[in-house]
Motif scaffolding. Structure first.
Motif, PDB file in Angstrom:
ATOM      1  N   UNK A 172       0.832  -1.209   0.000  1.00 66.91           N
ATOM      2  CA  UNK A 172       0.000   0.000   0.000  1.00 66.91           C
ATOM      3  C   UNK A 172       0.865   1.257   0.000  1.00 66.91           C
ATOM      4  N   UNK A 173       1.989   1.232   0.708  1.00 68.90           N
ATOM      5  CA  UNK A 173       2.897   2.376   0.722  1.00 68.90           C
ATOM      6  C   UNK A 173       3.532   2.581  -0.653  1.00 68.90           C
ATOM      7  N   UNK A 174       3.884   1.481  -1.312  1.00 70.18           N
ATOM      8  CA  UNK A 174       4.442   1.592  -2.665  1.00 70.18           C
ATOM      9  C   UNK A 174       3.399   2.146  -3.630  1.00 70.18           C
ATOM     10  N   UNK A 175       2.146   1.734  -3.458  1.00 73.03           N
ATOM     11  CA  UNK A 175       1.071   2.234  -4.316  1.00 73.03           C
ATOM     12  C   UNK A 175       0.881   3.740  -4.156  1.00 73.03           C
ATOM     13  N   UNK A 176       1.291   4.277  -3.011  1.00 71.85           N
ATOM     14  CA  UNK A 176       1.228   5.723  -2.780  1.00 71.85           C
ATOM     15  C   UNK A 176       2.407   6.453  -3.424  1.00 71.85           C
ATOM     16  N   UNK A 177       3.318   5.692  -4.040  1.00 73.08           N
ATOM     17  CA  UNK A 177       4.455   6.305  -4.714  1.00 73.08           C
ATOM     18  C   UNK A 177       5.705   6.406  -3.868  1.00 73.08           C
ATOM     19  N   UNK A 178       5.728   5.729  -2.727  1.00 70.24           N
ATOM     20  CA  UNK A 178       6.907   5.791  -1.872  1.00 70.24           C
ATOM     21  C   UNK A 178       7.986   4.825  -2.373  1.00 70.24           C
ATOM     22  N   UNK A 179       9.210   5.091  -1.949  1.00 62.64           N
ATOM     23  CA  UNK A 179      10.366   4.272  -2.326  1.00 62.64           C
ATOM     24  C   UNK A 179      10.669   3.317  -1.176  1.00 62.64           C
ATOM     25  N   UNK A 180      10.692   2.016  -1.456  1.00 60.53           N
ATOM     26  CA  UNK A 180      10.833   1.019  -0.391  1.00 60.53           C
ATOM     27  C   UNK A 180      11.920   0.018  -0.752  1.00 60.53           C
ATOM     28  N   UNK A 181      12.919  -0.088   0.127  1.00 63.13           N
ATOM     29  CA  UNK A 181      13.982  -1.089  -0.005  1.00 63.13           C
ATOM     30  C   UNK A 181      13.901  -1.989   1.214  1.00 63.13           C
ATOM     31  N   UNK A 182      13.671  -3.284   0.991  1.00 67.40           N
ATOM     32  CA  UNK A 182      13.475  -4.198   2.112  1.00 67.40           C
ATOM     33  C   UNK A 182      14.307  -5.454   1.910  1.00 67.40           C
ATOM     34  N   UNK A 183      15.113  -5.790   2.908  1.00 70.39           N
ATOM     35  CA  UNK A 183      15.887  -7.027   2.849  1.00 70.39           C
ATOM     36  C   UNK A 183      15.171  -8.099   3.649  1.00 70.39           C
ATOM     37  N   UNK A 184      15.338  -9.342   3.222  1.00 68.29           N
ATOM     38  CA  UNK A 184      14.724 -10.452   3.947  1.00 68.29           C
ATOM     39  C   UNK A 184      15.393 -11.743   3.527  1.00 68.29           C
ATOM     40  N   UNK A 185      15.464 -12.698   4.470  1.00 72.20           N
ATOM     41  CA  UNK A 185      15.949 -14.036   4.129  1.00 72.20           C
ATOM     42  C   UNK A 185      14.779 -14.967   3.842  1.00 72.20           C
TER      43      UNK A 185
END
Length: 312
Positions: A172-185
């Motif tokens: 939902x945050x990305x749909x608002x046009x925000x930039x998101x970098x998330x790491x995960x294993x």
């Protein structure tokens, strides 16, 4: 947008990050993947100005993080959910962050509600479970309502409902046009959450592409066939020099698995030979399989497996 150009970090004889160049675009969730020791956390720390690069640059909307005024209003980060004073309540911890950054105190209750911690807001953070600590860390990252988020293992310790909630939040945050970098294993979760992938190994860039293209480029397709004319179709495959494996499906019915051949090719062969197929399907490798294939040479530590008779 986050922009990295030639980003390098040297620790003595060890090059933790090696000439990384990539962009993190707004409007999509970018997954940041790599084996343990690949340099993901070091890269994030350099983006946030916590570590100084040996060379290269990391900028956020064209500006270094350290030069930003009121950075929490622009960038939210979760690198270590345990970075809280154990004797402070969740509300006090966030109020301290808000006061230090010039953020309206009313925002504290908003983010507590956002992450589901309203009922435990006055409890000491030191008594929180790992999952509750992650939620508090996410609340801190969202405190300034930032347009850019950097999250290191945000679902660590969360239950399935919590993981699903984080997935929904990030999308939902990305749909608002925000930039998101998330790491995960948790690669299966990244396959459901991320739109784009940046993969590194031993500090070097391995891939910078969409999830779909990454799986397509780094894994093989297997076509699965089921037919009542089993032996006839096996003979047709053999005549064409096409290798196959015999297997049983979940219901115990015999199938043919044909690696590295697309379904349209196999379907055309069946049509040309007059063999009716009751099933024709492609099986694509998972993100985990593609990731392991791509980074197998970049894993820092390899286990040898259990050896029969070895001391335990």
């Amino acid at each position: 947008m986050i922009e990295l150009s030639g980003l390098t970090k040297q620790y003595g004889q060890v090059r933790a990050v090696d000439d990384l160049t990539f962009n993190v675009e707004p409007g999509v969730v970018t997954g940041f993947l790599g084996p343990n020791g690949a340099g993901k956390s070091t890269t994030m720390r350099m983006i946030l100005g916590l570590d100084k690069p040996t060379s290269g640059t990391a900028t956020i909307n064209g500006e270094a993080y350290r030069k930003m005024r009121n950075p929490m209003n622009k960038v939210g980060a979760l690198l270590d959910a345990k970075a809280t004073h154990p004797n402070r309540s969740a509300r006090a911890h966030l109020q301290w962050m808000a006061q230090a950054s010039g953020i309206d105190k009313h925002r504290v209750d908003e983010v507590l509600a956002l992450v589901g911690l309203t009922d435990v807001a006055n409890k000491k953070a030191g008594g929180f479970s790992l999952g509750m600590g992650q939620r508090l860390g996410l609340a801190g990252a969202m405190l300034g309502d930032p347009e850019i988020l950097l999250l290191d293992e945000p679902v660590n310790g969360l239950d399935p409902e919590g993981i699903r909630w984080v997935r929904s939040l990030l999308k939902s945050l990305a749909d608002e046009g925000r930039t998101i970098l998330v790491s995960s294993h948790l690669l299966s979760e990244m396959a459901l959450t991320a739109d784009h992938l940046v993969v590194i190994g031993r500090g070097k860039l391995v891939a910078d592409t969409s999830v779909h293209e990454f799986i397509k480029q780094h894994s093989t397709v297997t076509t699965v066939v089921r037919t009542d004319h089993f032996e006839e179709f096996k003979s047709a495959l053999t005549a064409e020099g096409i290798s196959f494996n015999q297997a049983l499906d979940a219901d115990g019915r015999p199938t043919l698995e044909i690696p590295e051949r697309p379904s349209d090719e196999i379907g055309a062969l069946a049509y040309s030979t007059g063999v009716m197929l009751s099933e024709l399907a492609e099986r694509q490798a998972s993100l985990e399989e593609a990731f392991l294939q791509t980074t197998e040479d970049d894993v820092q530590y390899h286990g040898t497996g259990h050896q029969k008779g070895a001391a335990e």
